[in-house]
Design a protein around this motif. Structure first.
Motif, PDB file in Angstrom:
ATOM      1  N   GLU A 250     -20.578  -4.077  66.869  1.00 40.36           N
ATOM      2  CA  GLU A 250     -21.120  -5.146  67.282  1.00 40.36           C
ATOM      3  C   GLU A 250     -21.204  -6.247  65.895  1.00 40.36           C
ATOM      4  O   GLU A 250     -20.849  -7.203  66.098  1.00 40.36           O
ATOM      5  CB  GLU A 250     -22.639  -5.151  67.733  1.00 40.36           C
ATOM      6  N   TRP A 251     -21.324  -5.698  64.713  1.00 37.50           N
ATOM      7  CA  TRP A 251     -21.433  -6.477  63.559  1.00 37.50           C
ATOM      8  C   TRP A 251     -19.920  -6.733  63.334  1.00 37.50           C
ATOM      9  O   TRP A 251     -19.807  -7.920  62.787  1.00 37.50           O
ATOM     10  CB  TRP A 251     -22.110  -5.558  62.453  1.00 37.50           C
ATOM     11  N   SER A 252     -19.247  -5.765  63.477  1.00 39.99           N
ATOM     12  CA  SER A 252     -17.635  -6.274  63.232  1.00 39.99           C
ATOM     13  C   SER A 252     -17.350  -7.342  63.960  1.00 39.99           C
ATOM     14  O   SER A 252     -16.496  -8.254  63.706  1.00 39.99           O
ATOM     15  CB  SER A 252     -16.912  -5.089  63.635  1.00 39.99           C
ATOM     16  N   GLU A 253     -17.626  -7.487  65.303  1.00 39.89           N
ATOM     17  CA  GLU A 253     -17.302  -8.494  66.291  1.00 39.89           C
ATOM     18  C   GLU A 253     -17.752  -9.875  65.951  1.00 39.89           C
ATOM     19  O   GLU A 253     -17.321 -10.732  65.964  1.00 39.89           O
ATOM     20  CB  GLU A 253     -17.534  -8.147  67.677  1.00 39.89           C
ATOM     21  N   ARG A 254     -19.150  -9.739  65.315  1.00 33.61           N
ATOM     22  CA  ARG A 254     -19.828 -10.940  65.065  1.00 33.61           C
ATOM     23  C   ARG A 254     -19.301 -11.832  63.696  1.00 33.61           C
ATOM     24  O   ARG A 254     -19.103 -12.681  63.577  1.00 33.61           O
ATOM     25  CB  ARG A 254     -21.065 -10.652  64.895  1.00 33.61           C
ATOM     26  N   GLU A 255     -18.880 -11.001  62.483  1.00 33.37           N
ATOM     27  CA  GLU A 255     -18.547 -11.318  61.342  1.00 33.37           C
ATOM     28  C   GLU A 255     -17.388 -10.982  60.663  1.00 33.37           C
ATOM     29  O   GLU A 255     -16.717 -11.545  59.808  1.00 33.37           O
ATOM     30  CB  GLU A 255     -19.653 -10.891  60.438  1.00 33.37           C
ATOM     31  N   PHE A 256     -16.496  -9.841  61.141  1.00 31.23           N
ATOM     32  CA  PHE A 256     -15.541  -9.501  60.341  1.00 31.23           C
ATOM     33  C   PHE A 256     -13.963  -9.366  61.145  1.00 31.23           C
ATOM     34  O   PHE A 256     -13.205  -8.937  60.824  1.00 31.23           O
ATOM     35  CB  PHE A 256     -15.852  -8.220  59.845  1.00 31.23           C
ATOM     36  N   ASP A 257     -14.285 -10.229  62.476  1.00 35.72           N
ATOM     37  CA  ASP A 257     -13.143 -10.281  63.146  1.00 35.72           C
ATOM     38  C   ASP A 257     -12.039 -11.105  62.528  1.00 35.72           C
ATOM     39  O   ASP A 257     -12.312 -12.444  62.203  1.00 35.72           O
ATOM     40  CB  ASP A 257     -13.310 -10.843  64.626  1.00 35.72           C
ATOM     41  N   ILE A 258     -10.748 -10.863  62.386  1.00 40.36           N
ATOM     42  CA  ILE A 258      -9.932 -11.477  61.800  1.00 40.36           C
ATOM     43  C   ILE A 258      -9.566 -12.945  62.304  1.00 40.36           C
ATOM     44  O   ILE A 258      -9.181 -13.857  61.684  1.00 40.36           O
ATOM     45  CB  ILE A 258      -8.297 -10.846  61.596  1.00 40.36           C
ATOM     46  N   GLN A 259      -9.768 -13.084  63.438  1.00 46.68           N
ATOM     47  CA  GLN A 259      -9.730 -14.370  64.147  1.00 46.68           C
ATOM     48  C   GLN A 259     -10.776 -15.499  63.915  1.00 46.68           C
ATOM     49  O   GLN A 259     -10.660 -16.657  63.532  1.00 46.68           O
ATOM     50  CB  GLN A 259      -9.826 -14.216  65.738  1.00 46.68           C
ATOM     51  N   ILE A 260     -11.934 -14.778  63.430  1.00 48.05           N
ATOM     52  CA  ILE A 260     -13.033 -15.794  62.918  1.00 48.05           C
ATOM     53  C   ILE A 260     -12.725 -16.062  61.411  1.00 48.05           C
ATOM     54  O   ILE A 260     -12.937 -17.112  60.873  1.00 48.05           O
ATOM     55  CB  ILE A 260     -14.329 -14.889  62.938  1.00 48.05           C
ATOM     56  N   VAL A 261     -12.408 -15.190  60.770  1.00 51.29           N
ATOM     57  CA  VAL A 261     -11.996 -15.416  59.275  1.00 51.29           C
ATOM     58  C   VAL A 261     -10.786 -16.101  59.269  1.00 51.29           C
ATOM     59  O   VAL A 261     -10.860 -17.045  58.059  1.00 51.29           O
ATOM     60  CB  VAL A 261     -11.814 -13.847  58.570  1.00 51.29           C
ATOM     61  N   SER A 262      -9.855 -16.174  59.873  1.00 49.08           N
ATOM     62  CA  SER A 262      -8.622 -16.856  59.856  1.00 49.08           C
ATOM     63  C   SER A 262      -8.851 -18.400  59.996  1.00 49.08           C
ATOM     64  O   SER A 262      -8.269 -19.041  59.316  1.00 49.08           O
ATOM     65  CB  SER A 262      -7.403 -16.624  60.695  1.00 49.08           C
ATOM     66  N   ARG A 263      -9.818 -18.514  60.855  1.00 46.88           N
ATOM     67  CA  ARG A 263     -10.187 -20.080  61.222  1.00 46.88           C
ATOM     68  C   ARG A 263     -10.867 -20.559  60.112  1.00 46.88           C
ATOM     69  O   ARG A 263     -10.596 -21.770  59.714  1.00 46.88           O
ATOM     70  CB  ARG A 263     -11.152 -20.026  62.359  1.00 46.88           C
ATOM     71  N   GLN A 264     -11.571 -19.742  59.204  1.00 46.95           N
ATOM     72  CA  GLN A 264     -12.205 -20.319  57.990  1.00 46.95           C
ATOM     73  C   GLN A 264     -11.560 -20.479  56.993  1.00 46.95           C
ATOM     74  O   GLN A 264     -11.476 -21.605  56.149  1.00 46.95           O
ATOM     75  CB  GLN A 264     -13.176 -19.179  57.540  1.00 46.95           C
ATOM     76  N   TYR A 265     -10.166 -19.824  56.831  1.00 49.13           N
ATOM     77  CA  TYR A 265      -9.374 -20.129  55.953  1.00 49.13           C
ATOM     78  C   TYR A 265      -8.281 -21.368  56.443  1.00 49.13           C
ATOM     79  O   TYR A 265      -8.021 -22.147  55.425  1.00 49.13           O
ATOM     80  CB  TYR A 265      -8.158 -18.725  55.694  1.00 49.13           C
ATOM     81  N   GLN A 266      -8.042 -21.385  57.640  1.00 44.47           N
ATOM     82  CA  GLN A 266      -7.496 -22.541  58.437  1.00 44.47           C
ATOM     83  C   GLN A 266      -8.135 -23.680  57.908  1.00 44.47           C
ATOM     84  O   GLN A 266      -7.667 -24.741  57.499  1.00 44.47           O
ATOM     85  CB  GLN A 266      -7.283 -22.324  59.791  1.00 44.47           C
ATOM     86  N   HIS A 267      -9.527 -23.779  57.900  1.00 40.79           N
ATOM     87  CA  HIS A 267     -10.139 -25.212  57.745  1.00 40.79           C
ATOM     88  C   HIS A 267     -10.187 -25.298  56.442  1.00 40.79           C
ATOM     89  O   HIS A 267      -9.924 -26.448  55.631  1.00 40.79           O
ATOM     90  CB  HIS A 267     -11.641 -24.936  58.220  1.00 40.79           C
ATOM     91  N   LEU A 268     -10.206 -24.227  55.276  1.00 41.64           N
ATOM     92  CA  LEU A 268     -10.351 -24.611  53.986  1.00 41.64           C
ATOM     93  C   LEU A 268      -8.893 -25.037  53.423  1.00 41.64           C
ATOM     94  O   LEU A 268      -8.716 -25.957  52.791  1.00 41.64           O
ATOM     95  CB  LEU A 268     -10.580 -23.328  53.202  1.00 41.64           C
ATOM     96  N   TYR A 269      -7.670 -24.389  54.082  1.00 45.19           N
ATOM     97  CA  TYR A 269      -6.472 -25.014  53.698  1.00 45.19           C
ATOM     98  C   TYR A 269      -6.146 -26.406  54.036  1.00 45.19           C
ATOM     99  O   TYR A 269      -5.879 -27.263  53.202  1.00 45.19           O
ATOM    100  CB  TYR A 269      -5.325 -24.160  54.458  1.00 45.19           C
ATOM    101  N   ALA A 270      -6.772 -26.670  55.156  1.00 42.11           N
ATOM    102  CA  ALA A 270      -6.854 -28.099  55.848  1.00 42.11           C
ATOM    103  C   ALA A 270      -7.410 -28.900  54.921  1.00 42.11           C
ATOM    104  O   ALA A 270      -6.983 -30.159  54.609  1.00 42.11           O
ATOM    105  CB  ALA A 270      -7.019 -28.403  57.241  1.00 42.11           C
ATOM    106  N   GLN A 271      -8.719 -28.635  54.467  1.00 40.07           N
ATOM    107  CA  GLN A 271      -9.637 -29.602  53.792  1.00 40.07           C
ATOM    108  C   GLN A 271      -8.813 -29.756  52.406  1.00 40.07           C
ATOM    109  O   GLN A 271      -8.801 -30.789  51.798  1.00 40.07           O
ATOM    110  CB  GLN A 271     -10.986 -28.751  53.325  1.00 40.07           C
ATOM    111  N   LEU A 272      -8.212 -28.687  51.783  1.00 39.36           N
ATOM    112  CA  LEU A 272      -7.655 -28.638  50.298  1.00 39.36           C
ATOM    113  C   LEU A 272      -6.331 -29.557  50.509  1.00 39.36           C
ATOM    114  O   LEU A 272      -6.066 -30.589  49.566  1.00 39.36           O
ATOM    115  CB  LEU A 272      -7.184 -27.389  49.796  1.00 39.36           C
ATOM    116  N   ALA A 273      -5.613 -29.521  51.517  1.00 42.28           N
ATOM    117  CA  ALA A 273      -4.409 -30.359  51.572  1.00 42.28           C
ATOM    118  C   ALA A 273      -4.552 -31.841  52.074  1.00 42.28           C
ATOM    119  O   ALA A 273      -3.710 -32.658  52.482  1.00 42.28           O
ATOM    120  CB  ALA A 273      -3.451 -29.812  52.877  1.00 42.28           C
ATOM    121  N   GLY A 274      -5.876 -31.905  52.611  1.00 38.47           N
ATOM    122  CA  GLY A 274      -6.319 -33.427  53.126  1.00 38.47           C
ATOM    123  C   GLY A 274      -5.669 -33.671  54.667  1.00 38.47           C
ATOM    124  O   GLY A 274      -5.113 -34.700  55.146  1.00 38.47           O
TER     125      GLY A 274
END
Length: 369
Positions: free
Chosen positions: A337-361
Motif C-alpha cells: 500500500e505504501w509503495s502504491e502511494r509514494e514509490f510508484d515510478i509513474q508518480i515519481v516520473s511526473r514529479q521529474y517531468q514537472h521539474l524538467y519543464a519548470q527548469l526549461a521554462g
C-alpha cells in the motif's frame, strides 16, 4: 524537452534509475556515460534501455579521484556538451558526474542543471575521516558552481542540509508488479526464508548479514538467501551454513525469489534510496533494514517491518516475526500500500517531468505519459 543525463557509474542502481526516467518521462533523452567493466559492460546496460535513447561514451570518466585523469574527463565532457544542440535540462547522476558536470556547466554558462547523488559520497562508511572531509569540501565547492541538488530520499536530503547545502528531494521509484494470487496467499509455516538482493560489497555489510544468519544455523526451519554476486573476498565472508548465494538472476527470477520469501533483510552501511528494497516493498514484503541513510526512509517500525542498529536487535526482530505471522502478513500488506502511494515510478516520473519543464521554462507545454 531534450534532457541530457551525465553519469560516470553506468551500472547497478544508478543506471536503473536513469533507465526508468527515460521510460516514464516524455522527453528526448541523451545519456553521456562512463563504464565500470568490473560491474557491467556499457553495451549490456544500454541494451536494457528503451528505443530512442541516445548514448555518448564518456571515455575518461572513472570512479576514483585522480586529478590528471579528472581534468581529461572534464575537458571531454565540456566538448561533448558543447556539441549537443538544444539542451533543455542537464541531469547529473552520482558524485563524480555531479562534481565534473557542475564544473563543466559553470564553464559553459549552463544553469538548467540538476544533481542527484543517489548515495551521498560523504555518507560512505568504507573511507577514512580524511577522505570524508574531502568529499564534503568537493560537494560544497560544486554546489557554488551550478545547478540544484535533488536527492533521492528525505534522509539523503537531510544529510546535505546538515552541510549547509540547500536541497530538495524526489523519491526514487519502481514499476509496481502485478501481485499473483500465490503472492497474496499466506505461506505454509515450514521454512522461514530471509532474502536480500544486491552486489556483495562492503557497502552491503555481508559481515553483519553473516552474523545474523549464523545465530540461526541450528534452526533447520530458517534459511537465508543472498541474490547477487561479488568479489571472492566479500563472498567468503558469507560462510554461515544456512546462507545460499544464488549469483545474478533474471528480473523474473528475482521477483519470484523475493515473493516466495518471508522477510527482506538489508544490512547496508549506507544507501541513497535502494532499488532492491523498493522492489521488495512493491512486492509486498515485510522489511528488516539497517538504520542508515536511505534505508530509514522505507520502513516504519511496526507498520511494514522494523529498523535495527545491531545484530542482536535484528535477531530479536526475526524471532518475534516468526512467532507473530499474522502481524507479519499485515506488514506485508502495508508495504504494498505504501509503495502504491509514494514509490510508484509513474508518480515519481511526473514529479521529474514537472521539474524538467519548470527548469526549461516549458511548463505550458507539459505532457505526461
Amino acid at each position: 524537452m531534450k534532457v541530457v543525463h551525465v553519469v560516470e557509474c553506468f551500472a547497478a542502481g544508478t543506471a536503473h534509475f536513469i533507465n526508468l526516467l527515460t521510460q516514464y518521462t516524455s522527453c528526448e533523452h541523451i545519456v553521456i556515460h562512463g563504464e565500470r567493466v568490473d560491474e557491467a559492460s556499457a553495451e549490456a546496460v544500454k541494451a536494457k534501455f528503451p528505443e530512442g535513447v541516445s548514448f555518448i561514451h564518456w571515455q575518461h570518466a572513472q570512479r576514483e579521484i585522480r586529478p590528471g585523469q579528472d581534468i581529461k574527463a572534464l575537458k571531454e565532457l565540456i566538448h561533448i556538451l558543447k556539441n549537443i544542440q538544444g539542451i533543455d535540462v542537464i541531469h547529473l547522476h552520482s558524485s563524480k558526474a555531479g562534481f565534473l558536470g557542475r564544473a563543466a556547466c559553470f564553464l559553459l554558462g549552463k544553469k538548467q542543471v540538476i544533481y542527484t547523488p543517489n548515495g551521498a559520497p560523504f555518507a560512505r562508511a568504507d573511507v577514512s575521516p580524511k577522505k570524508k572531509s574531502l568529499y564534503i569540501l568537493l560537494e560544497k565547492m560544486a554546489n557554488k558552481l551550478s545547478g540544484q541538488v535533488v536527492c533521492c530520499s528525505p534522509s539523503e536530503a537531510h544529510s546535505y542540509e546538515e552541510l549547509g547545502i540547500k536541497t530538495t528531494y524526489i523519491n526514487n521509484g519502481t514499476a509496481l508488479p502485478a501481485l499473483s494470487p500465490a503472492t497474496l496467499t499466506a505461506k505454509p509455516e515450514k521454512t522461514f526464508t530471509i532474502v536480500t538482493c544486491g552486489r556483495v560489497t562492503e557497502q552491503k555489510n555481508p559481515a553483519l548479514f553473516n552474523e545474523i544468519a549464523a545465530s540461526f544455523v541450528q534452526q533447520q526451519d530458517v534459511k537465508f538467501v543472498w541474490i547477487g554476486e561479488g568479489e571472492k573476498e566479500q563472498r567468503a565472508i558469507l560462510n554461515a551454513a544456512n546462507i545460499s548465494i544464488t549469483g545474478w538472476l533474471s528480473k523474473a527470477e528475482v521477483e519470484s525469489s523475493v515473493s516466495a520469501s518471508d522477510l527482506y533483510l538489508s544490512t547496508s552501511l549506507w544507501e541513497g534510496l535502494p532499488f532492491s528494497v523498493l522492489e521488495a516493498l512493491s512486492l509486498g514484503k515485510c522489511l528488516l533494514l539497517s538504520d542508515c541513510v536511505g534505508n530509514k526512509d522505507l520502513v516504519k517500525d511496526g507498520y511494514n517491518g522494523f529498523s535495527f542498529l545491531t545484530a542482536t536487535e535484528a535477531i530479536g526482530k526475526i524471532q518475534w516475526l516468526m512467532q507473530n505471522r499474522e502481524a507479519l502478513r499485515q506488514m506485508e500488506k502495508h508495504s504494498r500500500e505504501w509503495s502504491e502511494r509514494e514509490f510508484d515510478i509513474q508518480i515519481v516520473s511526473r514529479q521529474y517531468q514537472h521539474l524538467y519543464a519548470q527548469l526549461a521554462g516549458k511548463e505550458h507545454e507539459l505532457t505526461v505519459l
